[in-house]
Design an enzyme around this catalytic site. Structure first.
Site, PDB file in Angstrom:
ATOM      1  CG  ASP A 193      -1.857  -1.140   1.279  1.00  0.00           C
ATOM      2  OD1 ASP A 193      -2.172  -1.667   0.197  1.00  0.00           O
ATOM      3  OD2 ASP A 193      -2.281  -1.522   2.385  1.00  0.00           O
TER       4      ASP A 193
HETATM    5  N1  URA Z   1      -1.086  -6.014   3.793  1.00  0.00           N
HETATM    6  C1  URA Z   1      -1.620  -4.769   3.803  1.00  0.00           C
HETATM    7  O1  URA Z   1      -2.680  -4.557   4.363  1.00  0.00           O
HETATM    8  N2  URA Z   1      -0.966  -3.786   3.174  1.00  0.00           N
HETATM    9  C2  URA Z   1       0.231  -3.964   2.551  1.00  0.00           C
HETATM   10  O2  URA Z   1       0.793  -3.023   2.002  1.00  0.00           O
HETATM   11  C3  URA Z   1       0.784  -5.257   2.559  1.00  0.00           C
HETATM   12  C4  URA Z   1       0.108  -6.264   3.191  1.00  0.00           C
END
Ligand code: URA
Length: 238
Positions: free
Chosen positions: A102
């Site tokens: 993310d």
């Molecule tokens: N899980 C998440 O919620 N976000 C990420 O960036 C990676 C794994």
């Protein structure tokens, strides 16, 4: 890259000639007869010999410490992308991030122009472990640890595979945890905690398969994989 693509590119073989090379046992990988034209090869890992000629590949493999605010898309109209952190002269056109973090997640991201390796690493069957350090806005309890080990069920019914949750510290209204999962569902870690009624307030990936985030690699920095790191990925070249 695919063995047949490499042969075609470097020896300018026709389809017919390619077939003949394989059938006449002229393709050797690590001194062994190779019959799979689709095998993913890299000359840093494999000795590639075709009709007595050694062939070389030119792939790149980078470990990036992704900073917050950067997206793991190839191109984005609004935000800087992970591949744009690689200087232009070290960035092949088809460089891309293996998997997705993310925008607000930091940490280990593998960037490569070897699409076949990226694909293999992301296959559910490959069971590549991903380890995250997370800060959660509440106390993480022994019940949470048990629920993660059992398999979290998302709001909506999707069932996750069992995951290893370790509590590193618990404060009055904040916990630090280490979580290891084998899947890569969208927003997986955040959704797993949401299913327990808790919110992830910071998330960083520290390991993926055999790769570890090097402590000396500052946010936004990257470096090429070492020979030993690449060797540990060899089993995913197939
Ligand atoms: N899980 C998440 O919620 N976000 C990420 O960036 C990676 C794994």
């Amino acid at each position: 890259m695919r063995l047949d693509k490499l042969i075609e590119e470097q020896l300018h073989t026709s389809r017919k000639e390619m077939k003949r090379l394989f059938l006449s046992r002229k393709v050797l990988i690590d001194d062994q007869l190779e019959m799979n034209p689709q095998l993913n090869v890299d000359s840093r890992l494999h000795k590639i010999e075709v009709a007595g000629q050694p062939l070389q590949t030119k792939h790149v493999y980078y470990l990036l410490n992704k900073p917050a605010g950067v997206v793991t898309a190839k191109k984005d109209a609004r935000f800087q992308t992970a591949t744009e952190l690689v200087t232009k002269h070290e960035r092949p056109a088809d460089l891309y991030p293996v998997g997705r973090l993310d925008r607000d997640t930091t940490g280990l991201l593998l960037l490569t122009d070897n699409g076949q390796l990226g694909y293999a690493l992301l296959q559910p069957g490959s069971k590549v472990e991903k380890t995250y350090l997370a800060t959660v806005n509440e106390k993480v309890t022994a019940e949470d640890v048990a629920a993660f080990a059992q398999g979290i069920v998302f709001h909506g019914g999707i069932v996750c595979q069992p995951a290893k949750l370790e509590v590193l510290s618990v404060g009055a209204n904040e916990s630090r945890v280490r979580l290891t999962i084998q899947e890569g569902k969208f927003h997986q870690v955040k959704k797993m905690f949401l299913a327990c009624g808790k919110k992830v307030t910071a998330l960083s990936r520290v390991a993926m398969g055999p790769l570890r985030l090097p402590p000396e690699l500052l946010a936004g920095e990257y470096r090429g994989l070492t020979e030993s790191e690449l060797q540990q990925l060899k089993k995913y070249f197939r």
